[in-house]
Design a protein around this motif. Structure first.
Motif: not given
Length: 915
Positions: A766-789
């Protein structure tokens, strides 16, 4: 204090102010005694602190001792104008009365040359003034200070005279000082006329204008500077005779006349004379002392003889001296050498006139009482007794010269002929020298000979295996060098020095080689330069033979051979040292070659070469391994060299060592290699950074409804390097649903170390287009988060993140250092309105836990109970028959299992009964 203004405001009402009285006038009450003509100083302190604008006026007053009236001395008005009192105007005009403000509050009264009329009480009065609106001034208050009682004693008009002199007896030619001292009061204000009288004859007279007037023959003596008459102070008059004559013996008198003005304006004279002072002048007598010294009483031929004749006269002024020098030879014959008359004219003796004309003999007057005689290039005939005869002359009052004494003194001198003592020897402190070293050859003339005797010294040389001597170099008697034609190479590396005494001629040869090995000899010729500029050879001598051996130097080169092992992380700076612990010569130069051998290879390859002339040369190994831009060679000190590898790579691992070549410069300015030696081996290991990557491994469970969102975290708790970058991917594995046990693993999301989505270690479906359910976030250089809508049932599964750690190597290429996985996150997505049955059936783990795992457990438990009951039944048969107790049994329950999970499984238990 109430002050009312003259200005009326309305009607007849005046404007009044209450002004505090702050005026203060103070003076020290005292009694002062003065003598007529002295100076008087009195001070008064005046202060005021009125806030209104006001002025002060200060005045000084005198109340006479016998009268009650007060007369003003001087005042300072409120307008700062000085006004003297009526009786003090003339004295104020002449500057004898002053009023000075020495500070902001101090007023000083000064009266110069007080008079008896100043006798009485003196005080100061101050007034404070304020200005009316009509610009008139009004004195608000006045105050007086304490009184100062001043007494003035009238001056004494009498005076006395006395003559003061050092002694009464003098010698002709000495100075005489006679002082006429007037003892009187206030002499600066009195007018005296002083005259000197000698044996009833007036010498000079001086009036109040201090101008002396001489009489008779003293006019000529004063003009020629023989005597003077001057006023030393107001009361001292000096008569000085610089050179006494015998006719100056007699009695001296000082006469003083004072002219005083009377009250009527007439002048009267008071005359006084001193007592007679006898002066005796004795004729001049001379007591001469003469001494002669010489630089050496035993000299060699050609040296100089230096005589000093010192004269001392008993006269204060010795006058003049005439000196004559004589020589008495070994045959007792006297010869006049030279003389100096009293006028300083030098005359040589008949036998020395020619030598004196050439400067061989000189005499001079160096001081008034010191005379010298110098004999240059002494000859054997100059031996004998030298006598200095001195006559003392003084000039009489009539400028005639008179001999007042004579004296002589002498000293013997021995002159040794040079032929009898001349010899020479050749020597060297280093008969065996090392190749390229220096050595000295000394030709010593014995005994030490004077530099005034010219000497010509020649060094001669015979090489090894040769049979003849040849002139090497000659130090001529003129001080020049003449090199021989046979060995021209000597001149560039050979110097010849002559000592100050001309007794040591040193031949110095630098950078010896085999060409300088052989036999040396020196010869000398002594010459005498005659006073007529002709030369005479005195004698000649030759020294002993001196052999010189030249050996090549033995190498002392030593290089530190300590083996070392070094370990560095890639991209570090690797320092390597090459230490020379011993050298053959301080002039040694070194060529340093650095070698490297990779791990597993058999031969070392040249990395870099630093020549003895500081030139760099790179080896093929440096070119092949891209070391040319990363290697740096330095000479930290003359015996310490360093090699530094910058941005170390894994391929730089291996062994390193240096090879040192010692070079020396031969006498022909050509470098040659003397020795070489290698250092100890340094093992260098380049490794990657230590792996410290850690990812959070805790497991979590997430249960949510459809269309809700859930977040998957990925936390890096430790990394290998602060320069690390990470590639992060999330995976999910699910059961395939086809009955196989192998799960189906899918890539959910990926981001590479270059921060490009989908550039990680997997390709998400699944890609990261406009209708993608995936939301990626990197709060710090050591902390990553992936949210599935908008989660669906198909999102149910076990999720984890996969982390790869990347570093850039020294060649600016990224490489993967290590990788690690996080803990499992179990995600369960429930259908909207689902029952417990659907929840259990939708989760395989929960399904097996509820419907499969209990049956084996219950079976094992039931068998265990039956076995236990069976054993208990067999053991209790007898007791049962006897007692007639009923038996007890258990009936297994009946379980209905629905494999389709359409209905929840039912558990029917049929309880047994106890009979």
């Amino acid at each position: 204090m109430v002050y009312c203004s003259k200005q009326k405001l309305k009607g007849s009402i005046c404007f009044c102010l209450v002004i505090p009285d702050t005026l203060s006038v103070s003076s020290i009450g005292q009694t002062i005694s003065k003598v007529e003509g002295d100076s008087l100083h009195v001070t008064c302190e005046v202060t005021e602190q009125t806030s209104q604008h006001s002025h002060l006026s200060v005045a000084w007053f005198l109340r006479g001792a016998e009268q009650q009236s007060v007369q003003e001395i001087i005042s300072l008005s409120r307008d700062f104008v000085l006004r003297p009192g009526g009786s003090y105007k003339q004295r104020y005009a002449s500057g004898d009365v002053r009023l000075d403000k020495t500070s902001s509050t101090t007023y000083k009264l000064t009266i110069y040359r007080v008079q008896p009329a100043d006798h009485g009480e003196i005080f100061c009065e101050a007034a404070e003034w304020i200005q009316e609106p009509d610009r008139t001034w009004f004195a608000m208050t006045k105050k007086q200070s304490n009184k100062t009682m001043v007494t003035v004693q009238a001056a004494d008009k009498e005076f006395s005279i006395q003559i003061n002199t050092e002694r009464r007896t003098y010698v002709a030619g000495e100075p005489l000082e006679l002082r006429c001292i007037i003892d009187a009061q206030n002499t600066p204000e009195r007018y005296f006329t002083v005259s000197w009288v000698f044996s009833s004859t007036q010498v000079a007279i001086m009036g109040p204008n201090a101008v002396p007037v001489f009489s008779g023959e003293y006019i000529h003596r004063e003009s020629s500077g023989q005597l003077t008459f001057r006023k030393e102070s107001d009361s001292v008059y000096l008569l000085k005779i610089y050179q006494l004559r015998q006719e100056d013996s007699g009695k001296y008198i000082c006469r003083v006349t004072e002219r005083e003005k009377t009250v009527t304006g007439d002048f009267i004279d008071k005359n006084k004379r001193s007592r007679n002072v006898p002066i005796t002048v004795q004729p001049l007598k001379s007591n001469l002392t003469v001494s002669v010294t010489v630089n050496s009483s035993n000299v060699q031929e050609g040296e100089s003889i230096y005589f000093v004749c010192s004269v001392h006269s008993s006269l204060d002024k010795g006058g003049r001296f005439s000196v004559s020098w004589q020589l008495t030879d070994r045959q007792s014959q006297a010869w006049d050498i030279m003389s100096i008359d009293r006028d300083g004219i030098i005359r040589p003796g008949p036998s020395y006139r020619e030598r004196s004309s050439y400067g061989e003999i000189r005499t001079e007057k160096v001081q008034t009482d010191t005379f010298t005689l110098t004999v240059y290039n002494a000859l054997p005939k100059d031996q004998g007794l030298y006598t200095c005869s001195v006559s003392n002359w003084v000039q009489g009052p009539s400028n005639e010269w008179e001999k007042v004494g004579e004296k002589s003194a002498g000293t013997p001198v021995t002159v040794t002929a040079v032929e009898s003592v001349f010899s020479m020897a050749a020597s060297s402190r280093t008969p065996t020298v090392t190749f390229n070293d220096s050595f000295d050859l000394q030709c010593i003339i014995k005994p030490r000979y004077n530099s005034q005797v010219p000497v010509s010294v020649t060094w001669r040389f015979q090489p090894v295996n040769a049979t003849e001597f040849h002139d090497l170099v000659t130090f001529t008697r003129h001080g020049t060098l003449h090199w021989g034609d046979r060995y021209p190479s000597f001149s560039s590396r050979t110097t010849i020095d002559k000592s100050v005494s001309s007794s040591n001629f040193r031949l110095s040869i630098s950078k010896a080689s085999e060409q300088e090995a052989g036999t040396y000899q020196c010869s000398a010729e002594l010459w005498r330069k005659n006073y007529d500029n002709t030369w005479t050879k005195i004698t000649n001598r030759s020294s002993n033979l001196l052999g010189i051996k030249v050996l090549q130097p033995a190498s002392k080169l030593r290089v530190n051979k300590t083996a070392r092992s070094l370990m560095f992380v890639e991209d570090s700076r690797v320092p390597l040292n090459c230490t020379i612990t011993s050298q053959t010569s301080p002039d040694s130069q070194y060529t340093v070659l650095w070698y490297s051998k990779k791990t597993g290879e058999t031969e070392a390859e040249l990395l870099l070469k630093l020549n003895h002339n500081s030139a760099f040369e790179y080896g093929t190994y440096a070119e092949e391994e891209r070391l040319k831009s990363r290697v740096q060679s330095e000479r930290l000190s003359p015996q310490l060299y360093s090699l530094t590898l910058h941005q170390a790579e894994l391929s730089d691992s291996g062994t390193y060592y240096c090879q040192v070549e010692e070079w020396l410069l031969d006498p022909n300015n050509v470098w040659y290699k003397l020795a070489e030696e290698s250092s100890g081996i340094t093992n260098v290991t380049i490794k990657q950074p230590e792996i410290k990557l850690k990812v959070e491994e805790s497991e979590t469970n997430i249960t949510l409804q459809e269309q809700e969102a859930f977040s998957l975290g990925c936390s890096i708790t430790s990394q290998s390097s602060k320069e690390s970058r990470f590639s992060v991917s999330w995976y999910v594995f699910k059961n395939k649903g086809d009955g196989t046990e192998e799960p189906d693993t899918q890539c959910v999301f990926s981001i590479g170390h270059d921060s490009v989505f989908g550039n990680g270690n997997c390709s998400p479906s699944e890609g990261l287009g406009l209708g993608s359910r995936l939301q990626f976030e990197r709060a710090t250089s050591e902390s990553y988060s992936l949210t599935i809508q908008k989660a669906g049932v198909e999102d149910t599964g076990n999720y984890y993140c996969h982390v790869e750690e990347w570093l850039m190597n020294p060649r600016n290429v990224w490489y993967r250092l290590t990788e690690s996985n996080s803990g499992i996150t179990v995600v369960s997505v429930l259908e909207q309105g689902s029952t417990l049955q659907s929840v259990i059936c939708s989760n395989d783990s929960l399904f097996y836990f509820v419907f499969f795992y209990p049956f084996p457990i219950f079976g094992i438990l039931l068998i265990t109970i039956l076995l236990a009951r069976y054993k208990a039944r067999n053991s209790s048969k007898s007791s049962e028959g006897k007692n007639g107790a009923p038996l007890l049994w258990i009936k297994e329950p009946h379980i209905n299992y629905s494999p389709t999970c359409l209905e929840p499984p039912s558990l029917n238990l049929h309880p047994g009964s106890v009979e």
